[in-house]
Scaffold this motif. Structure first.
Motif, PDB file in Angstrom:
ATOM      1  N   ASN A  12       4.735   1.567   6.675  1.00 60.25           N
ATOM      2  CA  ASN A  12       5.401   1.321   5.664  1.00 60.25           C
ATOM      3  C   ASN A  12       6.370  -0.100   5.309  1.00 60.25           C
ATOM      4  OD1 ASN A  12       8.050   2.328   5.721  1.00 60.25           O
ATOM      5  ND2 ASN A  12       7.211   4.301   5.326  1.00 60.25           N
ATOM      6  N   ALA A  13       7.229  -0.238   6.493  1.00 60.70           N
ATOM      7  CA  ALA A  13       8.198  -1.564   6.461  1.00 60.70           C
ATOM      8  C   ALA A  13       7.226  -2.842   6.827  1.00 60.70           C
ATOM      9  CB  ALA A  13       8.982  -1.238   7.566  1.00 60.70           C
ATOM     10  N   MET A  14       6.377  -2.657   7.759  1.00 58.11           N
ATOM     11  CA  MET A  14       5.503  -3.773   7.979  1.00 58.11           C
ATOM     12  C   MET A  14       4.571  -4.339   6.737  1.00 58.11           C
ATOM     13  SD  MET A  14       6.050  -5.421  10.708  1.00 58.11           S
ATOM     14  CE  MET A  14       4.563  -6.225  11.206  1.00 58.11           C
ATOM     15  N   ASP A  15       4.111  -2.942   6.208  1.00 60.43           N
ATOM     16  CA  ASP A  15       3.386  -3.449   5.065  1.00 60.43           C
ATOM     17  C   ASP A  15       3.997  -4.069   3.734  1.00 60.43           C
ATOM     18  OD1 ASP A  15       0.517  -2.375   3.378  1.00 60.43           O
ATOM     19  OD2 ASP A  15       2.182  -2.109   2.073  1.00 60.43           O
ATOM     20  N   ALA A  16       5.135  -3.709   3.408  1.00 65.04           N
ATOM     21  CA  ALA A  16       6.080  -4.417   2.282  1.00 65.04           C
ATOM     22  C   ALA A  16       6.114  -5.892   3.172  1.00 65.04           C
ATOM     23  CB  ALA A  16       7.289  -3.559   2.216  1.00 65.04           C
ATOM     24  N   PHE A  17       6.498  -6.082   4.409  1.00 62.05           N
ATOM     25  CA  PHE A  17       6.700  -7.401   4.829  1.00 62.05           C
ATOM     26  C   PHE A  17       5.626  -8.299   4.949  1.00 62.05           C
ATOM     27  CE2 PHE A  17       7.159 -10.724   8.029  1.00 62.05           C
ATOM     28  CZ  PHE A  17       8.628 -11.031   7.839  1.00 62.05           C
ATOM     29  N   GLN A  18       4.431  -7.733   5.098  1.00 58.68           N
ATOM     30  CA  GLN A  18       3.403  -8.528   4.993  1.00 58.68           C
ATOM     31  C   GLN A  18       2.899  -9.063   3.658  1.00 58.68           C
ATOM     32  OE1 GLN A  18       1.434  -9.197   7.842  1.00 58.68           O
ATOM     33  NE2 GLN A  18      -0.391 -10.155   6.665  1.00 58.68           N
ATOM     34  N   ALA A  19       3.203  -8.030   2.659  1.00 59.48           N
ATOM     35  CA  ALA A  19       2.747  -8.494   1.192  1.00 59.48           C
ATOM     36  C   ALA A  19       3.905  -9.289   0.595  1.00 59.48           C
ATOM     37  CB  ALA A  19       2.894  -7.273   0.475  1.00 59.48           C
ATOM     38  N   LEU A  20       5.076  -9.248   1.083  1.00 60.34           N
ATOM     39  CA  LEU A  20       6.279  -9.928   0.227  1.00 60.34           C
ATOM     40  C   LEU A  20       6.293 -11.062   0.956  1.00 60.34           C
ATOM     41  CD1 LEU A  20       8.351  -6.734  -0.809  1.00 60.34           C
ATOM     42  CD2 LEU A  20       6.880  -8.307  -2.539  1.00 60.34           C
ATOM     43  N   SER A  63       0.723  -1.023  -0.070  1.00 63.90           N
ATOM     44  CA  SER A  63      -0.080  -0.026  -0.254  1.00 63.90           C
ATOM     45  C   SER A  63       0.842   1.353  -0.132  1.00 63.90           C
ATOM     46  CB  SER A  63      -0.990   0.088   1.300  1.00 63.90           C
ATOM     47  OG  SER A  63      -1.513  -1.084   1.333  1.00 63.90           O
ATOM     48  N   TYR A  64       2.212   0.945   0.155  1.00 63.14           N
ATOM     49  CA  TYR A  64       2.771   2.211   0.261  1.00 63.14           C
ATOM     50  C   TYR A  64       4.094   2.078  -1.099  1.00 63.14           C
ATOM     51  CZ  TYR A  64       1.424   3.046   4.852  1.00 63.14           C
ATOM     52  OH  TYR A  64       0.551   3.207   6.127  1.00 63.14           O
ATOM     53  N   PRO A  65       4.577   3.392  -1.544  1.00 60.28           N
ATOM     54  CA  PRO A  65       5.460   3.196  -2.534  1.00 60.28           C
ATOM     55  C   PRO A  65       6.980   2.932  -1.781  1.00 60.28           C
ATOM     56  CG  PRO A  65       5.046   5.527  -2.040  1.00 60.28           C
ATOM     57  CD  PRO A  65       3.936   4.746  -1.241  1.00 60.28           C
ATOM     58  N   ILE A  71      20.117  -0.355  -1.199  1.00 57.76           N
ATOM     59  CA  ILE A  71      19.762   0.699  -2.154  1.00 57.76           C
ATOM     60  C   ILE A  71      18.969   1.748  -1.419  1.00 57.76           C
ATOM     61  CG2 ILE A  71      18.749   1.226  -4.267  1.00 57.76           C
ATOM     62  CD1 ILE A  71      19.264  -1.457  -5.239  1.00 57.76           C
ATOM     63  N   PRO A  72      19.527   2.720  -0.940  1.00 60.79           N
ATOM     64  CA  PRO A  72      18.812   3.806   0.235  1.00 60.79           C
ATOM     65  C   PRO A  72      17.431   3.905  -0.421  1.00 60.79           C
ATOM     66  CG  PRO A  72      20.893   4.059  -0.110  1.00 60.79           C
ATOM     67  CD  PRO A  72      20.729   3.349  -1.056  1.00 60.79           C
ATOM     68  N   MET A  73      17.169   4.174  -1.502  1.00 59.56           N
ATOM     69  CA  MET A  73      15.818   4.953  -2.024  1.00 59.56           C
ATOM     70  C   MET A  73      14.616   3.646  -1.974  1.00 59.56           C
ATOM     71  SD  MET A  73      16.719   4.928  -6.314  1.00 59.56           S
ATOM     72  CE  MET A  73      15.004   5.340  -6.643  1.00 59.56           C
ATOM     73  N   MET A  74      15.347   2.546  -1.875  1.00 58.89           N
ATOM     74  CA  MET A  74      14.327   1.292  -1.771  1.00 58.89           C
ATOM     75  C   MET A  74      14.232   1.037  -0.227  1.00 58.89           C
ATOM     76  SD  MET A  74      13.258   0.948  -4.824  1.00 58.89           S
ATOM     77  CE  MET A  74      12.603  -0.727  -4.984  1.00 58.89           C
ATOM     78  N   GLY A  75      14.383   1.752   0.633  1.00 56.95           N
ATOM     79  CA  GLY A  75      14.324   1.418   2.072  1.00 56.95           C
ATOM     80  C   GLY A  75      13.405   0.340   2.432  1.00 56.95           C
ATOM     81  N   ASN A  76      11.977   0.501   2.585  1.00 59.50           N
ATOM     82  CA  ASN A  76      10.822  -0.397   3.075  1.00 59.50           C
ATOM     83  C   ASN A  76      11.012  -1.557   2.222  1.00 59.50           C
ATOM     84  OD1 ASN A  76       9.971   1.109   0.875  1.00 59.50           O
ATOM     85  ND2 ASN A  76       7.838   0.887   1.481  1.00 59.50           N
ATOM     86  N   SER A 135      15.694   6.783   5.230  1.00 64.73           N
ATOM     87  CA  SER A 135      15.593   7.723   6.232  1.00 64.73           C
ATOM     88  C   SER A 135      13.964   8.030   6.603  1.00 64.73           C
ATOM     89  CB  SER A 135      16.472   8.948   5.955  1.00 64.73           C
ATOM     90  OG  SER A 135      15.678   9.487   4.980  1.00 64.73           O
ATOM     91  N   GLN A 136      13.176   7.589   5.605  1.00 71.32           N
ATOM     92  CA  GLN A 136      11.817   7.859   5.928  1.00 71.32           C
ATOM     93  C   GLN A 136      10.949   6.719   5.986  1.00 71.32           C
ATOM     94  OE1 GLN A 136      10.392  10.200   2.587  1.00 71.32           O
ATOM     95  NE2 GLN A 136      12.466  11.315   2.612  1.00 71.32           N
ATOM     96  N   VAL A 137      11.778   5.560   6.400  1.00 73.67           N
ATOM     97  CA  VAL A 137      10.916   4.421   6.713  1.00 73.67           C
ATOM     98  C   VAL A 137      10.126   4.194   8.111  1.00 73.67           C
ATOM     99  CG1 VAL A 137      11.313   1.751   7.250  1.00 73.67           C
ATOM    100  CG2 VAL A 137      12.368   2.855   5.085  1.00 73.67           C
ATOM    101  N   THR A 138       9.067   3.812   7.945  1.00 69.31           N
ATOM    102  CA  THR A 138       8.287   3.699   9.344  1.00 69.31           C
ATOM    103  C   THR A 138       7.909   2.495   9.667  1.00 69.31           C
ATOM    104  OG1 THR A 138       6.212   4.200   8.220  1.00 69.31           O
ATOM    105  CG2 THR A 138       7.343   6.162   8.918  1.00 69.31           C
TER     106      THR A 138
END
Length: 228
Positions: free
Chosen positions: A105-113, A92-94, A148-153, A99-102
């Motif tokens: 948005n980290a849990m959302d990516a982990f849940q999906a992937l 649900s997050y791009p 890759i810092p821009m792909m943090g979450n 430095s902007q990982v919360t």
């Protein structure tokens, strides 16, 4: 001779469709899983127009019940799932700079992937172990291997997914099940060196040869060589 079946989790009009076409051209039946039923049905119809046996099984990766139901539908229609390919566009997050990982948005990516992958594997692995055969293919991005810092979450989740894939390979190879991971280090664009059809070709070669547990596309790519 019974046809083999590939289930593509996260099927879309780019890479997922290209993988479906490649495996379909090699005699596979195609089962498509993704959230949007209308778009999924359109992909199935496009494959059928190519004389490829294909069917859509809509499900949301965030819903275990929907995913289990979709896989049951595939088994009811096609029987044994010979190949599972997992390549959803996540969450649900791009992609979020590190430095902007919360937590959200980290849990959302982990849940999906990661959780989505585990749920999917749970639906095919018992039968594969019983048959002592099958293949599980994980498609990720280069942030699964390199920070890759821009792909943090996404990197947090994808590196976990890579660990899961490599562990599965180590455990399941002696049991006759092929597990592989392909990290895409390019912006997928039709008609270029990163055409989704070329990635599908690379995947089919890996599957057919079953000699490598991991590769990148293009081969040898690193963050320094990506054209951002």
């Amino acid at each position: 001779m019974m046809k083999k079946t590939i289930t593509i989790v996260g099927a879309g009009p780019g890479l997922g469709l290209s993988i479906a076409k490649k495996f379909g051209a090699n005699g596979f039946q195609i089962a498509l899983i993704a959230r949007n039923a209308e778009k999924l049905n359109a992909l199935a119809e496009e494959l059928k127009a190519l004389d490829i046996d294909a069917a859509a099984f809509p499900a949301d990766l965030y819903s275990k019940e929907q995913l289990v139901s979709a896989f049951q539908g595939i088994k009811d229609k096609y029987g044994f799932i010979d190949v599972l390919e997992f390549s959803p566009t996540s969450g649900s997050y791009p992609p979020t700079p590190i430095s902007q990982v919360t937590e959200e948005n980290a849990m959302d990516a982990f849940q999906a992937l990661v959780v989505g992958a585990i749920r999917s594997v749970e639906q095919v692995l018992p039968e594969m172990l019983e048959k002592k055969g099958g293949a599980i293919l994980f498609t990720t991005g280069l942030s699964s291997i390199y920070p890759i810092p821009m792909m943090g979450n996404m990197g947090i989740a994808l590196s976990g997914l890579r660990n899961y894939a490599n562990n599965l390979h180590t455990d399941l190879a002696p049991k006759g099940i092929y597990v592989a991971h392909l990290a895409i280090g390019a912006f997928i664009k039709p008609g270029t060196a990163s055409d989704p059809g070329l990635i599908a070709d690379a995947w089919y070669d890996l599957y057919a040869n079953k000699t490598q547990a991991e590769d990148t596309f293009p081969q040898g790519v690193t963050p320094a060589t990506i054209l951002w």
